[in-house]
Design a protein around this motif. Sequence first.
Motif, PDB file in Angstrom:
ATOM      1  N   ASP A 167      -5.615   5.042  -4.245  1.00  9.43           N
ATOM      2  CA  ASP A 167      -5.302   3.616  -4.379  1.00  9.43           C
ATOM      3  C   ASP A 167      -4.997   2.990  -3.026  1.00  9.43           C
ATOM      4  O   ASP A 167      -5.377   1.837  -2.754  1.00  9.43           O
ATOM      5  CB  ASP A 167      -4.121   3.428  -5.336  1.00  9.43           C
ATOM      6  N   ARG A 168      -4.330   3.729  -2.166  1.00 11.62           N
ATOM      7  CA  ARG A 168      -4.027   3.214  -0.823  1.00 11.62           C
ATOM      8  C   ARG A 168      -5.329   2.991  -0.046  1.00 11.62           C
ATOM      9  O   ARG A 168      -5.491   1.978   0.639  1.00 11.62           O
ATOM     10  CB  ARG A 168      -3.123   4.189  -0.069  1.00 11.62           C
ATOM     11  N   TYR A 185      -7.757  10.516   1.276  1.00 13.45           N
ATOM     12  CA  TYR A 185      -8.111  10.566  -0.149  1.00 13.45           C
ATOM     13  C   TYR A 185      -9.151  11.657  -0.397  1.00 13.45           C
ATOM     14  O   TYR A 185      -9.047  12.417  -1.375  1.00 13.45           O
ATOM     15  CB  TYR A 185      -8.649   9.214  -0.604  1.00 13.45           C
ATOM     16  N   THR A 211       0.827  -1.216   0.000  1.00 13.40           N
ATOM     17  CA  THR A 211       0.000   0.000   0.000  1.00 13.40           C
ATOM     18  C   THR A 211       0.860   1.265   0.000  1.00 13.40           C
ATOM     19  O   THR A 211       0.514   2.249  -0.656  1.00 13.40           O
ATOM     20  CB  THR A 211      -0.949   0.021   1.218  1.00 13.40           C
ATOM     21  N   GLU A 212       1.965   1.235   0.717  1.00  9.52           N
ATOM     22  CA  GLU A 212       2.837   2.411   0.757  1.00  9.52           C
ATOM     23  C   GLU A 212       3.496   2.670  -0.585  1.00  9.52           C
ATOM     24  O   GLU A 212       3.594   3.819  -1.029  1.00  9.52           O
ATOM     25  CB  GLU A 212       3.898   2.231   1.848  1.00  9.52           C
ATOM     26  N   GLY A 237      -2.392   8.408  -5.542  1.00 11.69           N
ATOM     27  CA  GLY A 237      -1.752   7.513  -4.589  1.00 11.69           C
ATOM     28  C   GLY A 237      -2.596   7.334  -3.337  1.00 11.69           C
ATOM     29  O   GLY A 237      -2.751   6.218  -2.821  1.00 11.69           O
ATOM     30  N   VAL A 256       2.396   1.691  -3.586  1.00  6.98           N
ATOM     31  CA  VAL A 256       1.358   2.123  -4.524  1.00  6.98           C
ATOM     32  C   VAL A 256       1.085   3.613  -4.333  1.00  6.98           C
ATOM     33  O   VAL A 256       0.915   4.363  -5.311  1.00  6.98           O
ATOM     34  CB  VAL A 256       0.061   1.296  -4.317  1.00  6.98           C
ATOM     35  N   ASP A 257       1.063   4.047  -3.084  1.00  4.17           N
ATOM     36  CA  ASP A 257       0.823   5.452  -2.764  1.00  4.17           C
ATOM     37  C   ASP A 257       1.983   6.329  -3.275  1.00  4.17           C
ATOM     38  O   ASP A 257       1.775   7.330  -3.969  1.00  4.17           O
ATOM     39  CB  ASP A 257       0.681   5.596  -1.249  1.00  4.17           C
ATOM     40  N   GLU A 258       3.207   5.927  -2.961  1.00  5.22           N
ATOM     41  CA  GLU A 258       4.381   6.742  -3.283  1.00  5.22           C
ATOM     42  C   GLU A 258       4.688   6.803  -4.779  1.00  5.22           C
ATOM     43  O   GLU A 258       5.219   7.807  -5.265  1.00  5.22           O
ATOM     44  CB  GLU A 258       5.601   6.191  -2.542  1.00  5.22           C
ATOM     45  N   LEU A 308      -6.616  -0.682   1.353  1.00  5.10           N
ATOM     46  CA  LEU A 308      -6.831  -0.888   2.788  1.00  5.10           C
ATOM     47  C   LEU A 308      -8.265  -1.302   3.083  1.00  5.10           C
ATOM     48  O   LEU A 308      -8.521  -2.026   4.049  1.00  5.10           O
ATOM     49  CB  LEU A 308      -6.464   0.374   3.565  1.00  5.10           C
ATOM     50  N   ALA A 366      -7.305   6.533   5.966  1.00  2.00           N
ATOM     51  CA  ALA A 366      -6.844   6.485   4.571  1.00  2.00           C
ATOM     52  C   ALA A 366      -7.909   7.036   3.629  1.00  2.00           C
ATOM     53  O   ALA A 366      -7.597   7.776   2.684  1.00  2.00           O
ATOM     54  CB  ALA A 366      -6.489   5.046   4.192  1.00  2.00           C
TER      55      ALA A 366
END
Length: 294
Positions: free
Chosen positions: A134-135, A190, A118-119, A131, A121-123, A139, A186
């Motif tokens: 998607d995180r 977003y 998840t991290e 990002g 994908v975010d970064e 989650l 999270a």
Amino acid sequence: MLSEWHGHLTHNLRRSPHTVRAYVATAERLLRFEGVTPEWDALAGAEQQILRHYLADRRIDGLSNTSTARELSAIKSFLKFCRERFGKTGQSAPRIRGPRVKKGIPRAVTPDEVVNLTELVDESASEAWIGARDRAVLLLLYGSGLRIAEALSLDGEALPLGDRLVVTGKGGKQRTVPVLPLVREAVEAYIRATPYTLNPKQPLFRGARGGRLSQGTVQRAVARARHALGLPPTATPHALRHSFATHLLGAGADLRSLQELLGHASLGSTQIYTMVDAATLLDVYRNAHPREAE
């Protein structure tokens, strides 16, 4: 005929778009098969022999046992619709046994792998809000056990998130799932980042152009992160739902409660996670037991 079948699957049975495409394609192949008369009454009284020939022809095309079983399921559903359409509901269906399909054991990812996935994908997203989006989606899959289609079907009316969320699953059935503080945070991150106004009747998770976020977009983001982290191909968005179930079972959750959380129609679908947990324990044993190390 195909148009009516499409409408029945979509509106009456409320099947997913993927299932609708597959079932309509099967019906189209069947209607074009030599010896099949594409009329309601003929299909309502379809004989076992012609259906066996059709499936045998499909096997020659290289269909696996799993795909053949799905094809047979689609055919049976279509013929049932034909009998209802022609008023022959009392007529029994052709009795055809499909190939045996060995159920695979879902592959879970570890909690650390979930965090790393998840991290990353975010970064690695092209924009910060993408990002964060998607995180939040990933989650929800892991923290609440949602199917990806369930997460992406959420609308703005689900906000603000509390400690519970009502989702609509397969067949239009609703269930209540928990929302952990981390998941809620999270989603809120977003919401703060998205450039789009989130109205109650519009999609919660938006694509880059403002439409509803597609499964393919999430799957591609996970595939890139998975490759970068060296995770196996089984580390997919759906694997996060498997991990939710596996980790809960390992922590002592009972099967009935897990069945309700996952939205499974039968307990048999949930029982496969007992095999997953046993497989995990066996891996730990093999890696740690002194005699195994010898």
